[in-house]
Each structure stands twice: as C-alpha cells, then as structure tokens.
Scaffold this active site. Structure first.
Site, mmCIF file in Angstrom:
data_model
loop_
_atom_site.group_PDB
_atom_site.id
_atom_site.type_symbol
_atom_site.label_atom_id
_atom_site.label_comp_id
_atom_site.label_asym_id
_atom_site.label_seq_id
_atom_site.Cartn_x
_atom_site.Cartn_y
_atom_site.Cartn_z
ATOM 1 N N PHE A 12 0.669 -1.440 0.424
ATOM 2 C CA PHE A 12 0.019 0.286 -0.241
ATOM 3 C C PHE A 12 1.356 1.259 0.085
ATOM 4 C CE2 PHE A 12 -1.934 2.575 3.159
ATOM 5 C CZ PHE A 12 -2.947 3.866 2.329
ATOM 6 N N GLY A 37 2.159 -7.617 -0.517
ATOM 7 C CA GLY A 37 1.648 -6.653 -1.696
ATOM 8 C C GLY A 37 0.552 -7.289 -2.699
ATOM 9 N N TYR A 144 4.923 -7.619 15.668
ATOM 10 C CA TYR A 144 4.760 -6.418 14.868
ATOM 11 C C TYR A 144 6.000 -5.468 15.745
ATOM 12 C CZ TYR A 144 3.806 -2.644 11.512
ATOM 13 O OH TYR A 144 4.074 -1.375 10.759
ATOM 14 N N THR A 174 -2.107 5.363 7.820
ATOM 15 C CA THR A 174 -2.595 5.352 7.372
ATOM 16 C C THR A 174 -3.326 4.947 6.187
ATOM 17 O OG1 THR A 174 0.209 7.178 7.218
ATOM 18 C CG2 THR A 174 -1.234 6.666 5.200
#
Ligand code: UDP
Length: 307
Positions: A12, A37, A144, A174
């Site tokens: 992204f 992706g 993460y 985002t």
C-alpha cells in the site's frame, strides 16, 4: 539520476512511494515477495522501474548502484501480522539486517519504516518521539511491535558504529487507495461494510482513539525526511484524533449508507489511544498533513467503488 530501492514496494504505502519517486526523477527498484503486497499496485509503472520478487529476510543481491534504501517491507495490518507472526518478525529483524548491510555496501542513505506501534498501548497521549512506549512483548501484537523496535535499535546501531546515514519514520495510521479490501484494518472494513450496507463492526465500545493520515501526506513527509539530515526517529501521522465510534459515524455520513453499527469483542492489547505529536516534523521538516479526513475518505470511497 539517483536510484532508490524500496522494499515492500508493491504494498500500500510502498507502491505510492514508487510512483512518487519516479515522478521526482528517481530510478526505482521495487523489491517485494508479494506476501501482503500486490503486483496490481505497480503494474502501471515501467519507465525507470524494475520489480524484483524477493523475500528480504534472505540475502539480497542487487547489481545496480543504489543511493537510497527505503525499507518498507512488512505485514502491517494486525490481522495479517497475527496470521504470519514469524514472517513479520523476520521482515523486521533479518530484513532490516540485510537491507542495512546492503546500504553499507552501496553507501546508500537508509530509511526505516517504523511505526506508532513502538509506543504499544501508550500511557501518554499524544505520543512524542521521546516516549519509550508500553509494549507487551509476548502479546498478539508483540511480533510486529518488537520486530519494529528491534529494527529501530539495529538501525541506530548501524548509524553509531558504521556511521551509516539512517532515518527512522514512525508511521501512524495511514489510509487511502490500494489498501486491501480484506486487510482487516478499520478504514477498509468500515468503507466496504458501508458500501455493501452491512453492519459496521466496532470492536469494543468504540471509545479507543486513532488518527488517520491520507497516504499522499505521508509520502510527502517521507520524501522530506529522506532528503533531510535528521537521524533520530520522526513521528508522521495526522494529529486529528477520533474515537472509533466517531469514525464509524463519519463513514456512515460520507457513504450515505443504510448500515447499522454492531459492537464486537475488543481484540487483545488493542491500544486505547493513539495520536502523533508531530511538533518535530513540523519544526525540523516544515511538514504537516494537508488533506482533510473528509477529502481523504471521499477519495478512498471512490477508489473502493471503482475497484
Ligand atoms: N477496529 C474496529 N472495527 C474493525 C476494525 C478495527 O473497531 O472492523 C478498531 C480496532 O479495534 C482499533 C482501531 O479500529 O481500535 C484501528 O484498527 P486497525 O486494525 O485499523 O489498526 P491499529 O491502529 O489497531 O493498528
């Protein structure tokens, strides 16, 4: 002509960066193993553009000279990284080690995509860069959060020991075109639920807060940071904070949906608040977001309608 290697370039944010830097006159090498992706994101790019399908947790070999390395490869949606925690930990640790090693060899400037998740479930709000965070290392988000915290520590070590010119950007929520419809994050979930007149799934009571930055604003900030002489971490995000419930109401209004709101269980370790203190980016880079939530969400709604 300068060359930039973007890991995670088919994702992204990565694909928007590829596009932006090509427009700025860079030669772009995009490296991605397409685990989260998608080649569709970069299929329109060809001139001065090269795609390499490679897993960055394995040794990286690139023939070309490289001026900048932007390390953006990692699963980033909580749903994704909880499904593939080992790959996530490897992207942040081995992937960061491999890309830093390559930067040293190529004498390239290095930019690490870090995250607001380094602050965990923050005990202060908004979060300045000086805050050390409140992270559960063995919780479901640990794969993460700790991978990115390790990535920051390794990047700083390469700067201190090898004098590598490194930058760290802590990216807050985002959104925008090219998010995956089913990546599980709140923006694609709510927009697609609303477009299909399905209930908007709020986790918990929806009192937790987030702040949403439109992708073009973020890319503009990344570019400013990459050209700067700043080596310390910089927060980037939109400081306009909303509860998730307020956000659901905004989506309802902008999509004019008939959807109702449904309350579900709050996932483990879901941060109660999140809002970037962007004074550093403002002062040192002259950067702040320009796209309003309404405009950004409208553009994203249009994109999901067309795709
Ligand atoms: N969330 C929600 N409903 C959804 C998806 C997410 O209420 O369908 C909430 C989630 O619990 C979190 C916030 O929205 O508090 C943002 O979640 P997201 O997965 O987008 O990213 P996070 O900021 O947690 O990394």
């Amino acid at each position: 002509m300068k060359t930039v290697l973007i890991t995670g370039g088919a994702g992204f944010i990565g694909s928007h960066l590829c596009e932006f830097l090509l427009e700025k006159g860079f030669k772009v090498i995009c490296m991605d193993n397409l685990i989260t992706g998608n080649e569709d994101n970069i299929k329109h790019l060809n001139k001065n553009f090269k795609f390499i399908n490679h897993d960055i947790s394995k040794e990286i070999k690139v023939k070309e000279d490289i001026d900048y390395i932007l390390h953006f490869a990692s699963p980033a949606s909580p749903v994704d990284y909880q499904k593939i925690p080992i790959q996530t930990l490897k992207a942040g640790s081995l992937g960061t080690h491999n890309t830093l090693g390559l930067a040293l060899k190529k004498k390239a400037i290095y930019v690490l995509a870090s995250t607001s998740e380094v602050y965990g479930d923050p005990l202060i709000n908004p979060q300045p860069e000086s805050y050390w965070g409140n992270v559960n290392p063995i919780g479901v988000r640990g794969c993460y959060d700790e991978a990115k915290r390790f990535a920051e520590a390794l990047t700083v070590a390469y700067h201190r020991i090898h004098k590598l010119d490194t930058k760290i950007i802590r990216i807050f929520n985002t959104y925008g075109p090219r998010m995956r419809k089913y990546d599980g994050r709140v923006v694609p979930n709510f927009i697609n639920q609303a477009l299909e007149n399905k209930p908007l799934t709020i986790y918990g009571k929806g009192k937790q807060t987030r702040s949403f930055c439109y992708v073009s604003d973020l890319v503009d900030g990344i570019y400013k940071l990459m050209l700067s002489d700043i080596n310390e971490p910089v927060n980037m995000g939109n400081p306009e904070e909303h509860t998730v419930l307020e956000f659901a109401e905004i989506i309802k209004k902008l999509t004019k949906t008939k959807s109702k709101i449904e309350f579900n269980e709050l996932p483990e370790d879901d941060p109660h608040v999140r809002c970037p203190d962007i004074s550093k980016a403002k002062k040192e880079l002259g950067w702040e977001p320009k796209v309003s939530l309404k405009d950004g969400i409208n553009k994203t709604i249009e994109w999901f309608k067309e795709n």
